[in-house]
Design a protein around this motif. Structure first.
Motif, PDB file in Angstrom:
ATOM      1  N   LEU A  54       0.551  -0.802  -0.189  1.00  0.00           N
ATOM      2  CA  LEU A  54      -0.322   0.041  -0.300  1.00  0.00           C
ATOM      3  C   LEU A  54       0.361   1.254   0.483  1.00  0.00           C
ATOM      4  O   LEU A  54       0.574   2.770  -0.115  1.00  0.00           O
ATOM      5  N   GLY A  55       2.362   0.920  -0.245  1.00  0.00           N
ATOM      6  CA  GLY A  55       3.267   2.351   0.339  1.00  0.00           C
ATOM      7  C   GLY A  55       4.434   2.667  -0.653  1.00  0.00           C
ATOM      8  O   GLY A  55       5.347   3.180  -0.521  1.00  0.00           O
ATOM      9  N   ILE A  56       3.758   1.537  -2.199  1.00  0.00           N
ATOM     10  CA  ILE A  56       4.460   1.486  -2.686  1.00  0.00           C
ATOM     11  C   ILE A  56       5.028   2.669  -3.725  1.00  0.00           C
ATOM     12  O   ILE A  56       4.192   2.982  -4.094  1.00  0.00           O
ATOM     13  N   ASN A  57       5.876   3.108  -4.092  1.00  0.00           N
ATOM     14  CA  ASN A  57       5.912   4.353  -4.689  1.00  0.00           C
ATOM     15  C   ASN A  57       5.987   4.034  -6.121  1.00  0.00           C
ATOM     16  O   ASN A  57       6.968   3.218  -6.922  1.00  0.00           O
ATOM     17  N   LEU A  58       4.759   4.015  -6.738  1.00  0.00           N
ATOM     18  CA  LEU A  58       4.262   3.525  -8.079  1.00  0.00           C
ATOM     19  C   LEU A  58       5.874   3.636  -9.413  1.00  0.00           C
ATOM     20  O   LEU A  58       5.878   3.495 -10.141  1.00  0.00           O
ATOM     21  N   PRO A  62       9.771  -0.783 -12.418  1.00  0.00           N
ATOM     22  CA  PRO A  62       9.973  -0.500 -13.709  1.00  0.00           C
ATOM     23  C   PRO A  62       8.292  -1.207 -14.882  1.00  0.00           C
ATOM     24  O   PRO A  62       7.401  -1.712 -13.490  1.00  0.00           O
ATOM     25  N   ASP A  63       8.093  -1.101 -15.462  1.00  0.00           N
ATOM     26  CA  ASP A  63       7.214  -1.341 -16.439  1.00  0.00           C
ATOM     27  C   ASP A  63       7.363  -3.290 -16.364  1.00  0.00           C
ATOM     28  O   ASP A  63       7.931  -3.663 -16.221  1.00  0.00           O
ATOM     29  N   ASP A  64       6.240  -3.529 -16.325  1.00  0.00           N
ATOM     30  CA  ASP A  64       6.005  -5.222 -16.571  1.00  0.00           C
ATOM     31  C   ASP A  64       7.316  -5.764 -17.682  1.00  0.00           C
ATOM     32  O   ASP A  64       8.217  -6.443 -17.691  1.00  0.00           O
ATOM     33  N   ASP A  65       6.965  -4.927 -18.875  1.00  0.00           N
ATOM     34  CA  ASP A  65       7.787  -5.508 -20.026  1.00  0.00           C
ATOM     35  C   ASP A  65       9.091  -5.878 -19.740  1.00  0.00           C
ATOM     36  O   ASP A  65       9.743  -6.166 -20.519  1.00  0.00           O
ATOM     37  N   SER A  66       9.214  -4.113 -19.208  1.00  0.00           N
ATOM     38  CA  SER A  66      10.952  -4.301 -19.181  1.00  0.00           C
ATOM     39  C   SER A  66      11.489  -5.443 -18.286  1.00  0.00           C
ATOM     40  O   SER A  66      12.333  -5.792 -18.615  1.00  0.00           O
ATOM     41  N   LEU A  67      11.058  -5.626 -17.048  1.00  0.00           N
ATOM     42  CA  LEU A  67      11.033  -7.036 -16.417  1.00  0.00           C
ATOM     43  C   LEU A  67      11.458  -7.927 -16.706  1.00  0.00           C
ATOM     44  O   LEU A  67      12.253  -9.069 -16.960  1.00  0.00           O
TER      45      LEU A  67
END
Length: 77
Positions: A54-58, A62-67
């Motif tokens: 809930l506290g993650i800085n979005l 990284p984008d899912d594609d870059s992962l």
């Protein structure tokens, strides 16, 4: 009347397709394998609430594609 009582609040459905990779995500794969299918939603809710989801800085994620590309590059090298 038997069974589950009727819900009063609105239900929101969120569908997620999650790709996990054998070597990178072995801990997550092991966790998911031990959860019975009927408890998967509860497992995910508890995991999200007990971590820092809930506290993650979005903006720093990284984008899912870059992962996927990082995983592929790691695999190929």
């Amino acid at each position: 009347m038997a069974g589950r009582p009727r819900l009063v609040q609105r239900v929101v459905h969120i569908h997620v397709h999650l790709r996990l990779y054998e070597e990178q995500d072995e801990d997550l794969l092991a966790a998911f394998q031990r959860v019975p299918r009927r408890k998967l939603s509860s497992f995910l809710k508890v995991a999200l609430r007990s971590g820092n989801a809930l506290g993650i800085n979005l903006d720093i994620l990284p984008d899912d594609d870059s992962l996927s590309m990082e995983s592929l590059e790691t695999f190929l090298h």
